[in-house]
Enzyme design. Sequence first.
Site, PDB file in Angstrom:
ATOM      1  CG  ASN A 109      -1.897  -1.351   1.044  1.00  0.00           C
ATOM      2  OD1 ASN A 109      -1.930  -1.909   0.123  1.00  0.00           O
ATOM      3  ND2 ASN A 109      -2.680  -1.366   2.278  1.00  0.00           N
ATOM      4  CG  HIS A 155     -18.609  36.104 -31.759  1.00  0.00           C
ATOM      5  ND1 HIS A 155     -19.538  35.823 -30.989  1.00  0.00           N
ATOM      6  CD2 HIS A 155     -18.247  37.266 -31.528  1.00  0.00           C
ATOM      7  CE1 HIS A 155     -19.701  36.516 -30.005  1.00  0.00           C
ATOM      8  NE2 HIS A 155     -18.871  37.669 -30.037  1.00  0.00           N
ATOM      9  CB  SER A 276      -6.969  11.151 -49.230  1.00  0.00           C
ATOM     10  OG  SER A 276      -7.890  10.597 -49.534  1.00  0.00           O
ATOM     11  CE  LYS A 282      -8.692  15.806 -48.412  1.00  0.00           C
ATOM     12  NZ  LYS A 282      -9.559  16.545 -47.877  1.00  0.00           N
ATOM     13  CG  ASN A 284      -6.483  14.993 -45.406  1.00  0.00           C
ATOM     14  OD1 ASN A 284      -6.943  15.996 -46.095  1.00  0.00           O
ATOM     15  ND2 ASN A 284      -6.446  14.089 -45.560  1.00  0.00           N
ATOM     16  CD  GLU A 289      -7.882  16.494 -39.620  1.00  0.00           C
ATOM     17  OE1 GLU A 289      -8.167  15.117 -39.452  1.00  0.00           O
ATOM     18  OE2 GLU A 289      -7.595  17.011 -40.488  1.00  0.00           O
ATOM     19  CE1 TYR A 316      -3.969   0.131  -3.183  1.00  0.00           C
ATOM     20  CE2 TYR A 316      -5.425  -2.131  -2.322  1.00  0.00           C
ATOM     21  CZ  TYR A 316      -4.291  -1.172  -3.470  1.00  0.00           C
ATOM     22  OH  TYR A 316      -4.355  -1.543  -4.752  1.00  0.00           O
ATOM     23  CD  GLN A 321      -4.607  -3.625  -9.388  1.00  0.00           C
ATOM     24  OE1 GLN A 321      -3.956  -3.929  -8.379  1.00  0.00           O
ATOM     25  NE2 GLN A 321      -5.086  -4.408 -10.500  1.00  0.00           N
ATOM     26  CE  LYS A 324      -0.652   0.873  -9.603  1.00  0.00           C
ATOM     27  NZ  LYS A 324      -1.773   1.250  -8.780  1.00  0.00           N
TER      28      LYS A 324
END
Length: 475
Positions: A109, A155, A276, A282, A284, A289, A316, A321, A324
């Site tokens: 612990n 905006h 693509s 393309k 990208n 993203e 504990y 557990q 993690k």
Amino acid sequence: MALWGGRFSETPADAVFALSRSVHFDWRLAPYDLRSSLAHLAVLQSSGLLEDSVAEPIRGALNELISEVAAGRFVANETDEDVHSALERGLTEKLGAIGGSLRAGRSRNDQVATDLRLYAIDHMIEVAQQILALQSALIAKASEYGDAPAPGFTHLQHAQPVLFGHEIAKHVQGFSRDLDRIHDWLDRALVSPLGSGALAGSSLPLSPEVTAKNLGFTSSAANSIDGVSDRDFVAEALFTLSMVGIHLSRIGEEWCIWATTEFGWAKVADAYSTGSSIMPQKKNPDMAELARGKAGRLVGNLTGVLTMLKGLPFAYNRDLQEDKEPLFDSIDTVLLVLPAVTGMVATTDFDREKMALAAPLGFSLATEIADYLVQAKVPFAHAHEAAGKCVAMCEASGRQLHQLTDEEFASIHPSLKGDVRDVLTVHGALESRTTVGGTSPSSFKQQIKESTAITAAYSKEFTDKAKAFSEMMGA
Ligand code: ARG
């Protein structure tokens, strides 16, 4: 190898072992577990609980395991439940029964809480260093475009012209706050749970304060029950990592927009773009993203841990557990995204001409008319109204503000003279915004100077901390 079993007449069912098992994800705590075992060994030895004849072979075996784990020569096996049991197996394989001596005065612990703190501290320092690398790239890119006018938005509509460098430099600020957060977090994280035992401390003559110092902590837990249950450091780290992710996502979003055909401002380097599988033309901005998308899992990890902690009984509980994987995942994620975004920022070129042409569009100089009238002592409400009328007149006749005639200006407000056109330039609008933190070239220079100084100070601090930590690990 099980670390318990004396009072049981049956071994765990397969499903129980499968659910209990954590070694497949907590193995990465091994170096920290071994290092804290060395610290624990030192107090067991100095207090006379372990004779030198026992302690020295254990120290030797721990050091061997440190090298073997680092080289991948000692690994967990199918029967190990968690990192602690796997490493105790390693010790007993080397030493026989005395390999189990380290369990005196220590529980998994306090051990796991200590290991996880050390892991978190080590990696949050690394996160800080990666943030600093991104800040340097942002500052360099901002400086490169420190003379480039561009439209500024509210905006997502044209609002007022800004220096494009100012636009880039704003990102440095959020990351500085993230560094502040890591700095402050470290103060609270540097409390050692080792010595709290299972929950009540120890009847053996151990010195948690000495172990704490040995491991680079500033103090040991003031309450052993809190010592084994406190996961605030995990939750706080996950919040900070979420904020880093959110800051990265906002860079990602901008890069996506700026790289559209409609904007056409950003030319993302080929090395930081993807193609693509069907559309040959393309290119990208997938890195941007992913930077945007990864924020979701970071917030998810934070939410998961906070929810696990809510209402949890003290000392504990095995629920802990579950602290993690979210922490590991958030650290991994941020350490994966930061260098990619740093590279993307450093290698993107921007179209100065396109940004400059767009800067006055959308009547973004209308505020200049209002400010001109304010200088002529017109109350702002009237000034705002008059500037709005200028915009309406332009819209109705398909013209720009500076194309209104002297008569038209005068008809809107008697204080609007022909010389108002002098302020209706992007250059003038930029030059005039000299307030601290404003977009004028002089304010911008000052901002860059200050950001550079803050980054340099944090660079030194986190380099020193990384060095101290790795010295502690290697001690
Ligand atoms: N694998 C456990 C964890 O990650 C270690 C502590 C186990 N303690 C216990 N009392 N079962 O939390």
